[in-house]
Enzyme design. Sequence first.
Site, PDB file in Angstrom:
ATOM      1  N   GLU A 160      14.128  -1.411 -87.077  1.00 58.73           N
ATOM      2  CA  GLU A 160      13.303  -1.201 -88.276  1.00 58.73           C
ATOM      3  C   GLU A 160      12.113  -0.292 -87.949  1.00 58.73           C
ATOM      4  O   GLU A 160      11.780   0.605 -88.720  1.00 58.73           O
ATOM      5  CB  GLU A 160      12.756  -2.534 -88.803  1.00 58.73           C
ATOM      6  CG  GLU A 160      13.778  -3.423 -89.470  1.00 58.73           C
ATOM      7  CD  GLU A 160      14.377  -4.436 -88.512  1.00 58.73           C
ATOM      8  OE1 GLU A 160      14.410  -4.155 -87.294  1.00 58.73           O
ATOM      9  OE2 GLU A 160      14.824  -5.516 -88.972  1.00 58.73           O
ATOM     10  N   TYR A 200      14.786 -10.075 -77.303  1.00 61.62           N
ATOM     11  CA  TYR A 200      14.607  -9.062 -78.354  1.00 61.62           C
ATOM     12  C   TYR A 200      13.663  -7.972 -77.827  1.00 61.62           C
ATOM     13  O   TYR A 200      12.465  -8.189 -77.679  1.00 61.62           O
ATOM     14  CB  TYR A 200      14.066  -9.713 -79.636  1.00 61.62           C
ATOM     15  CG  TYR A 200      15.186 -10.239 -80.527  1.00 61.62           C
ATOM     16  CD1 TYR A 200      16.306 -10.847 -79.968  1.00 61.62           C
ATOM     17  CD2 TYR A 200      15.122 -10.114 -81.914  1.00 61.62           C
ATOM     18  CE1 TYR A 200      17.339 -11.321 -80.779  1.00 61.62           C
ATOM     19  CE2 TYR A 200      16.155 -10.587 -82.733  1.00 61.62           C
ATOM     20  CZ  TYR A 200      17.260 -11.184 -82.147  1.00 61.62           C
ATOM     21  OH  TYR A 200      18.282 -11.656 -82.944  1.00 61.62           O
ATOM     22  N   HIS A 208      23.310  -9.333 -95.332  1.00 58.90           N
ATOM     23  CA  HIS A 208      23.003  -8.016 -94.731  1.00 58.90           C
ATOM     24  C   HIS A 208      24.026  -6.973 -95.207  1.00 58.90           C
ATOM     25  O   HIS A 208      24.493  -6.159 -94.410  1.00 58.90           O
ATOM     26  CB  HIS A 208      23.031  -8.106 -93.203  1.00 58.90           C
ATOM     27  CG  HIS A 208      21.833  -8.805 -92.619  1.00 58.90           C
ATOM     28  ND1 HIS A 208      20.637  -8.165 -92.373  1.00 58.90           N
ATOM     29  CD2 HIS A 208      21.654 -10.091 -92.223  1.00 58.90           C
ATOM     30  CE1 HIS A 208      19.769  -9.018 -91.828  1.00 58.90           C
ATOM     31  NE2 HIS A 208      20.359 -10.203 -91.746  1.00 58.90           N
ATOM     32  N   ASP A 230      24.367  -2.774 -92.329  1.00 60.66           N
ATOM     33  CA  ASP A 230      23.275  -3.685 -92.723  1.00 60.66           C
ATOM     34  C   ASP A 230      22.828  -3.308 -94.122  1.00 60.66           C
ATOM     35  O   ASP A 230      23.402  -2.389 -94.745  1.00 60.66           O
ATOM     36  CB  ASP A 230      22.114  -3.624 -91.709  1.00 60.66           C
ATOM     37  CG  ASP A 230      21.474  -5.000 -91.537  1.00 60.66           C
ATOM     38  OD1 ASP A 230      21.018  -5.562 -92.556  1.00 60.66           O
ATOM     39  OD2 ASP A 230      21.442  -5.526 -90.411  1.00 60.66           O
ATOM     40  N   GLU A 266      21.319 -14.903 -91.460  1.00 64.29           N
ATOM     41  CA  GLU A 266      20.323 -14.722 -92.524  1.00 64.29           C
ATOM     42  C   GLU A 266      20.943 -14.433 -93.895  1.00 64.29           C
ATOM     43  O   GLU A 266      20.425 -13.613 -94.651  1.00 64.29           O
ATOM     44  CB  GLU A 266      19.376 -13.566 -92.153  1.00 64.29           C
ATOM     45  CG  GLU A 266      18.587 -13.824 -90.894  1.00 64.29           C
ATOM     46  CD  GLU A 266      17.663 -12.673 -90.526  1.00 64.29           C
ATOM     47  OE1 GLU A 266      16.479 -12.948 -90.266  1.00 64.29           O
ATOM     48  OE2 GLU A 266      18.108 -11.523 -90.477  1.00 64.29           O
TER      49      GLU A 266
END
Length: 546
Positions: A485, A432, A277, A197, A341
């Site tokens: 994260e 998630y 990413h 990433d 993304e």
Amino acid sequence: MKRLFLAIITLFQAAAFAQPAAGKKVLPLIPYPSEVKMTGDLFFLNSNTKIVLMQENLSKEISSLNEHLKKYYNFELQVISNIPNDGNYILILQKGFDTKNTSEEYELNVNNNQIQISASSEHGVFNGIQTLIQLFSIEKTADIIIPCVNIKDKPNYQWRGMHLDCSRHFFSKEEVKKYIDHLAMYKFNVFHWHLTDDQGWRIEIKKYPLLTEVGSKRKETLIGKPTFDKNGQPSKTDKYDGKPYGGFYTQEDIKEIVAYATSKHITVVPEIEMPGHSLAALAAYPQYSCTGGPFETFTRWGVSDDVYCAGKEETFHFLEDILSEVVTLFPSEYIHIGGDECVKERWKTCANCQKRIADEKLKDVNELQSYFITRMEKYINSLGKKIIGWDEILEGGLAPNAAVMSWRGTEGGIAAAKQKHFVVMTPGKPCYFDHYQSKNKAAEPLAIGGFNPIDSVYSYNPTPKILNADEAKFIMGAQGNVWTEYILTFSQVEYMSVPRMAALAETLWLEQNKKNFKEFSERLKIHSKLLDRKGVNYAKHFMAKK
Ligand code: ACM
Ligand code: ZN
């Protein structure tokens, strides 16, 4: 006399273990088997109990039982090839057995003298053993007490996955193995390993050593959430910890982890992110970006504007070289190529990307992403593998054989199934597990947002009602995602993922009409004693639920 006395004592203990609520007998099995009968009797397992194995060597499967016994009860069982004249035993019955058979079905029949696990495959035997282990009494007694049952069992969905992001935060080889142990306990069969990433490249690639020398490190890490000024730029007031961070898995580490997962019948699907990413890779090899860099591995959360250049031929050669090493390490049918993304701003002004759009007669940058993925798919297919990617790979047209992981809700999965592409459902809500599991945020560790309590995970049906029967066949299953994260330690990975992964496991294993959250919660309360014994840092919100 002493033995009879002991038996009476243990019978009382067994009754306590099986009757936690309202006098109703509860077996602490998760996921609950599709057919279960309790016969009321008990089996007493001790170091004299034998394992009877008449045909194939099932050393991996038998080890999973003996390792559990050794670790938590301090003895192992002897394996013999004939039924003993006296004493009780566990008979592994290999019916129509074939080591190539991938059926996950098994039967577990326990009477007071014999435990019989029958299956036609290694995976079936393994599943039977996992169910048996969950039936063991936890209390310290002379014998392990097992209630007599007749169980016939098989899963409802073929893809029962859990993901772990080892890029944002790195987890050691031993921690990854522990995660795999948790997956095996709940009969998951896919471990989706997020290895690359913007914030870190974690897999050794021999041809490109800078990927790990440079890309596995970041000079520091943002503390808390990123904020932005009124121009959308990173706020000057954001704080960083000032500590270099890094870590990666050597190819030997990866082989060891894959072998470990394979021994537990879990397929490891690696994710190598592209075209977005990818800042950690570009920090190491900036020539494969649009601007040429230089770059640093991202120290913030969020996505980088710098992505692989889709116009340069060299970018594709670089990624093909990487994937040619990746496929030798992972026996999985699928390679996950990310696809999510991707910020396409650089592509809009890059001469190479614009030339590609013109040469290939593409409409826009969305079609350029589709070109990118389709080209990588062709290469991966040529290596005998299939691709799976996040649902953005639908934009600009789906690559011909691609499977889709639907994360921005279920629409992407529905669209893909209607186009006869295989789908894994992972909608943010409720899949998630980096989202909050309680409304009392002040009492929780910082999380990315959202609210996915265990009951919403349990009630999830991966097959959208809008699909007809033929389309529904393309829904392979679902997966829980653990983005890291804000998850800094493995202990926190456990807190965020257990027991929500138990709820998801049951949702995927059991037919929807057999699910019952109240019963699941009762079972989970008893099962949590096993988690305590294993030292799992599980979240305890379910204890308070009625
Ligand atoms: C994702 O959560 N960006 C797949
Ligand atoms: Zn470019």
